[in-house]
Design an enzyme around this catalytic site. Sequence first.
Site, PDB file in Angstrom:
ATOM      1  N   GLY A  11     -40.650-139.343  95.904  1.00 54.58           N
ATOM      2  CA  GLY A  11     -41.170-138.832  97.167  1.00 54.58           C
ATOM      3  C   GLY A  11     -41.010-137.327  97.321  1.00 54.58           C
ATOM      4  O   GLY A  11     -41.899-136.641  97.839  1.00 54.58           O
ATOM      5  N   ASN A  12     -39.875-136.794  96.843  1.00 52.52           N
ATOM      6  CA  ASN A  12     -39.592-135.355  97.046  1.00 52.52           C
ATOM      7  C   ASN A  12     -40.530-134.450  96.236  1.00 52.52           C
ATOM      8  O   ASN A  12     -40.567-133.247  96.454  1.00 52.52           O
ATOM      9  CB  ASN A  12     -38.125-135.047  96.716  1.00 52.52           C
ATOM     10  N   LYS A 129     -40.278-155.052 102.871  1.00 53.10           N
ATOM     11  CA  LYS A 129     -40.481-153.615 102.645  1.00 53.10           C
ATOM     12  C   LYS A 129     -40.989-152.965 103.948  1.00 53.10           C
ATOM     13  O   LYS A 129     -42.114-153.233 104.384  1.00 53.10           O
ATOM     14  CB  LYS A 129     -41.503-153.442 101.516  1.00 53.10           C
ATOM     15  N   LYS A 216     -43.280-148.202  93.115  1.00 50.61           N
ATOM     16  CA  LYS A 216     -44.022-147.310  92.208  1.00 50.61           C
ATOM     17  C   LYS A 216     -43.375-147.186  90.829  1.00 50.61           C
ATOM     18  O   LYS A 216     -44.076-146.942  89.844  1.00 50.61           O
ATOM     19  CB  LYS A 216     -44.216-145.914  92.825  1.00 50.61           C
ATOM     20  N   LYS A 278     -35.720-148.453  89.762  1.00 46.06           N
ATOM     21  CA  LYS A 278     -35.854-147.450  88.687  1.00 46.06           C
ATOM     22  C   LYS A 278     -35.161-147.948  87.419  1.00 46.06           C
ATOM     23  O   LYS A 278     -35.722-147.880  86.325  1.00 46.06           O
ATOM     24  CB  LYS A 278     -35.235-146.102  89.110  1.00 46.06           C
TER      25      LYS A 278
END
Length: 316
Positions: A11-12, A129, A216, A278
């Site tokens: 996101g960053n 979510k 993602k 992740k």
Amino acid sequence: MVKRILVALGGNAIKQAHEKGTVEEQFRNVKTTCKHLLEIIKRGYELVITHGNGPQVGNLMIQQEEGSKLVPPQPLDVLGAMTQGQIGYMLQQTLINYMEKEGINKPVATVVTQVLVNRDDPDFQDPHKPVGPFYTLEEAENLRRVKNYFIRKVKPSGGRVYRRVVPSPDPVKPIEGEAIRRMVDAGIIVIASGGGGIPVIEASNALKGVEAVIDKDLAGERLAEVVKADVFLVLTDVEKALLNYGKPDEKPIDKMTLEEAKKYYREGHFLPGSMGPKVLACIRFLEWGGDKAIITSLDKAIDALEGKTGTHIAKR
Ligand code: ADP
Ligand code: MG
């Protein structure tokens, strides 16, 4: 031999947590991101990029709600397509401008990507979510009634503590995978599967979008398999994954084998919804046959590729 790398941007890379998400802010972040991506390109890697879309789709959901008296609101799968275009545009324009300055002549293109999920994925029965804005109890109950939304309380106290929750099904494969692989084979830098891709199910031999959000990193890993990436690089806001996260004895991980990663994952060191997927994506990548997976922060991308930092995960 030329190495192929799939980079998953957090996101960053597009919006900082404290920012509102103005176009200026987003382009400024994207510029920083593309400087790092340019360094990866300069080192000769074939590059495939994926990215998150949480804040962008959240803002778009607010626009749908606020504008619904004037124009018809669009469902979440369509908003996913819209944000893939939005973020892809910013990345491809910035990357082209930077490559031009360096005399690098590589085509760049964004592919709006659908990602297949199982229609009987257990998450469809128990959505968790959170997406979009925070609501008061009154607003939440209204949305439950009028729109049939699943709503959950997401904060212990305060005024606006309710949010819509949607399923987060496990990705099976990107529908446009073959198209993307051929593009990468032809030397094109591809941006794809943004925001985890648009979730679609197969029903009576036809694809159909569903209102859900795919993680993602997990979707990026499925894309890494399809394009046959050598390296899976997850760029987020922390330099290394930690053991005993949030505890007094937390400790950065420099290296883990596949077996160690699976053990730590099972032991719950990586939180669901953030570091958990992740690490799971890295585990899947190595089990599929990838060479190396790395988790690090955006600004350490090159150092990590050179082995100087980051959390490195390899078969042994
Ligand atoms: P992104 O937008 O890059 O996907 P996330 O917020 O989803 O970012 O994931 C990164 C965050 O994961 C970190 O900022 C940290 O708060 C959280 N996290 C959870 N478990 C761990 C862990 N074991 N080690 C490091 N960070 C962790
Ligand atoms: Mg995330």
